[in-house]
Structures are given as structure tokens and as C-alpha cells.
Design an enzyme around this catalytic site. Sequence first.
Site, PDB file in Angstrom:
ATOM      1  N   CYS A 391       1.053  -1.735  -3.061  1.00 45.12           N
ATOM      2  CA  CYS A 391       2.126  -0.746  -3.132  1.00 45.12           C
ATOM      3  C   CYS A 391       3.223  -1.218  -4.087  1.00 45.12           C
ATOM      4  O   CYS A 391       3.794  -2.298  -3.894  1.00 45.12           O
ATOM      5  CB  CYS A 391       2.706  -0.501  -1.738  1.00 45.12           C
ATOM      6  N   ALA A 515      -8.619   7.652  -6.033  1.00 48.31           N
ATOM      7  CA  ALA A 515      -7.287   7.967  -5.508  1.00 48.31           C
ATOM      8  C   ALA A 515      -6.773   9.265  -6.127  1.00 48.31           C
ATOM      9  O   ALA A 515      -7.033  10.347  -5.622  1.00 48.31           O
ATOM     10  CB  ALA A 515      -6.339   6.803  -5.770  1.00 48.31           C
TER      11      ALA A 515
END
Length: 645
Positions: A391, A515
Site C-alpha cells: 500500500c 487489479a
Amino acid sequence: MAEGAVEAPADSGADGDSGASVLERGVAPIKPQYLTTKEYFHGFLEAKGQEKLCQETEAGDPDGKEVAEPEAKRIRLEDGQTEGAAEPGEQRQAQKRARGQNKGRPHMKPAHYDKNRLCPSLIQESPAKCFFGDRCRFLHDVGRYLESKPPDLGPRCVLFETYGRCPYGVTCRFAGAHLGPEGQNLVLEELLARRAHLPPLRNALDKALQRQLRKRQVRFERAEQALHRLSQGPAPAAAVTKLIAPESDPGQNHCAAQWDPVGLGAGTPPGSPVQTCGPLTDEDMVRLRPCEKKRLDISGKLYLAPLTTCGNLPFRRICKRFGADVTCGEMAICTNLLQGQTSEWALLRRHPCEDIFGVQLEGGFPDTMTKCAELLNRTIEVDFVDINVGCPIDLVYKKGGGCALMNRPAKFQQIVRGMSQVLDVPLTVKIRTGIQEHVNLAHRLLPELRAWGAALVTLHGRSREQRYTKLADWQYIQQCVEVASPMPLFGNGDILSYEDANHAKQTGVAGIMIARGALLKPWLFTEIKEQRHWDISSSERLDILRDFTHYGLEHWGSDTQGVEKTRRFLLEWLSFLCRYVPVGLLELLPQRINERPPYYLGRDYLETLMASQQAADWIRISEMLLGPVPPNFAFLPKHKANAYK
């Protein structure tokens, strides 16, 4: 050309600065006859929208009374500003490069959805009276509630047709489908009995466990023992099996060691957060050695990445329908899970169609991550647990989580070792190439992760500084495959077509994670498995969105709150879907994920509307599926489109 199709006129800008003859770098190559200008594109949508609105008004209102358009639809929220003059400081901010999140977006969570809310005891038709009696702050008069309730959004209720009974009763925004003449909630007994035998959603938060977590009454003996051993220094790999069992007599078999996970006495099995009764089995009391853990064999499978905000359960159901093999829940913050937050535990929910499912945890400290892993190990059903070390957002990075763990090897090691020791399912890790561009760290960490106990690693071919700009470095991923062997390594980055997937597989990765490609076109999984380009029509894409809203109403509810939550997540997804360019419009296949779509007119009005990157047009699409938006509704997507710059 089919009736109602859009044909780009000569003055639409196709021969102007749009530049169809020479391919512009970073711009999707669209056939010249479909290209147009920004002014003509928005003018066309506005004109067609007004024409459709007039037709609907004439058909629905014979007296010719105009229905006022919601105020929010006249607001341009593309840059986070309303129509009107901006302050000088705001103009300087607008010149800055768009990055990351829209942190200044309007408040997105209203405090209440109905001014007069009905008491839950009446909604659920409970035979007992309201527990709070006269102190209850909700309405107990159904007639008064119906006077202020907004009109129904449609004649069909998804929950009633799917399950045989709508649990929201009179508060349902489609209540006309299942309310009797006296306002009673109708039930389809045969359908209800048939649905009772189907498996329910799993991984719900137990109320008793939630109370224990909030009062800090849950004990984590396994995690504390593992943390105590890790604090004394790293252990050799050969000693891992000895470290798993608690201290006992030298002659005792460590595999048969007994332990009390919550501290509630000998009658509590490890898998239960509260005291239970009944016989204990060997599985309750005998602990697994690392070599006896369930293997995670997903090589060659298509892995849907854990996607914050958009990777919700309804979206995962859409992807499973199109061929995704492995799914993972959205990133969950370990400290919020340990506090028993309902919203965080909702991210762990698992639909029966998700046959291979994992959850992803984020945290920066070994104690909270290890305790959270132990808690999930005995309360939910998953096939693996993933650690988020990829992240890039500041909120996570500055607290030591996400990508920051790649620069904190001591903490990283303790987290992986501790979680591996308390989990009975495989532990996986998702990382990036490094923190800074051109300073790769992954190849150094992969052998360490294998030794620490990770069963699988996914590598996103970008650094934290890159975020989602430039191209993923698949050459570096290929080098990391050799370093990580024999541990399987999945690759991630820039997969938007079956050609991209084939190219990625040539690097030797065990599988690919998808993704953003799934957000732009969830049918990508079908394209990869069937090795073809799918020129999907706008009506088919609208049917996909309609299925998403149905799944959303099943998951979040069909009352006003559930409808608006479904709308919010639909709009977040539409902020990605608008970047897809239909195959039939492309001059050169395939579309690249970092190529910006120019302004173009689709083959029909709906295809053109779906290509709009304005929030007002996304709201218009949501109104086709969920009815009109509430008064003063405003929307700004969570993430900015920085991938094309």
C-alpha cells in the site's frame, strides 16, 4: 448501422486536433470516424439527455409539469469545485499534478438516511414489544412513517424474489412488491424453504465476540508466546517446530500440547471465542506443525487482487462469474479488527461462490498483527491470510505499514514469523519493487520471506514513488522469480488483455494477479481463459452493472441506507469503468492500461454516456438502475486518475 447508433459528423472534430492519422503517445488509438472534441462530446450528451428527459416527462406526466432536476447534477465535481469563480489559492492548487486520493471531497457519509426512522422491532415484525419502550428514539407509527417515506424506486424487490422474504419490510424502497393490502410483509414459503438449505454468507462478526473485543477480554496466548520467543532473538529454521508448542515436559509430544485460546477454561475449544459445550475432537486440541499446514496450490490460476473500496463482495461476485479463480477481501486494518469494529469485520465476509478466498491484513507492528492473525485463525473461514506490504498511501506509510515495512526489516521479520506461527492456513505477502524508483528491494527480501514462513509472494512491478504511473517492470519480476524459487511468485501490473497475460506468464511467474484491469473490464478473466478479445456491447455492460446493483442490494440492504450505499460503490466503480474503450472502436489492439482515452462518440448513446469522465454522467447511469438520487446529492471519486500522466 443499427437504429439509434451514433455517427460522428464532419464538424465533430475528427479532422482537427484529435489527430487520428498519427498515433499520439499515451493516448488510446481510436478509429478516426469515432473521434470528437470535448465540447461536442459533452454537448451531445447534454442534448441527448435533455431529449430523453423530455420524452420521459411527456410519457410520465400528461399535464406537462416539469420535474426539477436535483441540484447536485448541475455541479461539476470533476476537480472538486462547483460552478463559479474559484479563489486564487484554489487556482494554484488546480495547476498541481493530481495524485493519490481526493482528500478534500465532500462529506460522503450522511448521519441519517430517513428523517423519521421506523423502530427495528416493527421492521422485523417481532412479537415482543420494543425493549426501550417510551425511551425509544424511533417511530412506532407505521402510518406516520409511510407519509414521510420516499416513493418506491421500482416494482420488483431483489431480496423478495431471491430469498422469498424481504427482511426490510415496509422500509424497503421496493416495498410495493411484497406488502399486502393491510401493510403486512408477504412471504413466499416455498422459495424461503428452498433457500434455507443453501450455504449462507460466512465470516460474520459474532456479537458475543464483539463485546469481548471491545472490553478487551479476549486472550491471545498463542500470539503472546510467539512474540515472547521472537523478542529473544531470531530462531533458526530447524527450531520452528519446537517454537510452536507451549512449554511442557521434555518427554511430552509437542503436537499434542493443549492450550486455552481465550482463557475461558478447559471446556472451550480453540475455534470458539465463547464458552461452548460438547465433545472435543483431535482437531480442536492438536496443533499443526508448519509442514502439516494446508498447501496453497493456486499456480496458474487467475487471482483477483484485494482492491480497497471497489473490491467489495458484490464486485467479487461479478468477477467470479467471469472466471476469477482466487479472490481476496479488501485491506483490513488489524487494530480496527481487534477493537471489534463492525465496518472493518464486514470486509472479511465471504460469499459461497468464492471457493478460494483469503483476507488481507495491514499493520506495522508485530504484536497487533500476530494477535489479529490468531483471532482470525479461530473465528473465520479462509484459505489464506495475506500481509499488505504494497500500500503506497501516506496514511498507511507514515504509520509504518504497507510499503514502509520494506524499509523496516526487523519488524517485517517479526510480523511474518509471528503470524506464520499462529496461523493454521498459509501466509502470503504482497510487496512492491521498493520504496524509491530505481532502488529495488524485492530481490533481497524474497529469500528472507521464504525462510520466515511465507507460502507465496505477489510482486507488483512498481515502487511506492511510482504509485500507478509508468509501466510495471516485468523484467525485474522475471529476475525475482529465480531468486524466490522454490517459493511461488505471482506477478502483478498492467494486465488488461489476454496478450498482456500471456506476456506476463512468459516471465516464469506461478500466476498473475489482476487489479485495475478487472475494474476497467471484469470480463478480462473470460478473455484470458478463452484467448480472445470480447467486443462487449453497451447493453451487456449495463446488464453487468444491473447485476452489481442486485448483488449490492442483497449485501447492503434494500432500504434507503442500503440503496444509497450500493449507489456510492457503483459510482466508485464507474470512475474506473469509463476508461474502457470498446474493442470495435480501437484502431490498434489491445488497449493499454496507461493509455488515456480521447473524446469519442460510441456506437450508440449508452456507449457514449459510459465513456464520460464526469461524475454527473455517472450519476445519470446510477439513476437508470437505482432511481433518482436524493436531494443535494454530490459525488467525487475516492481516487484521482493519475495513471495517464
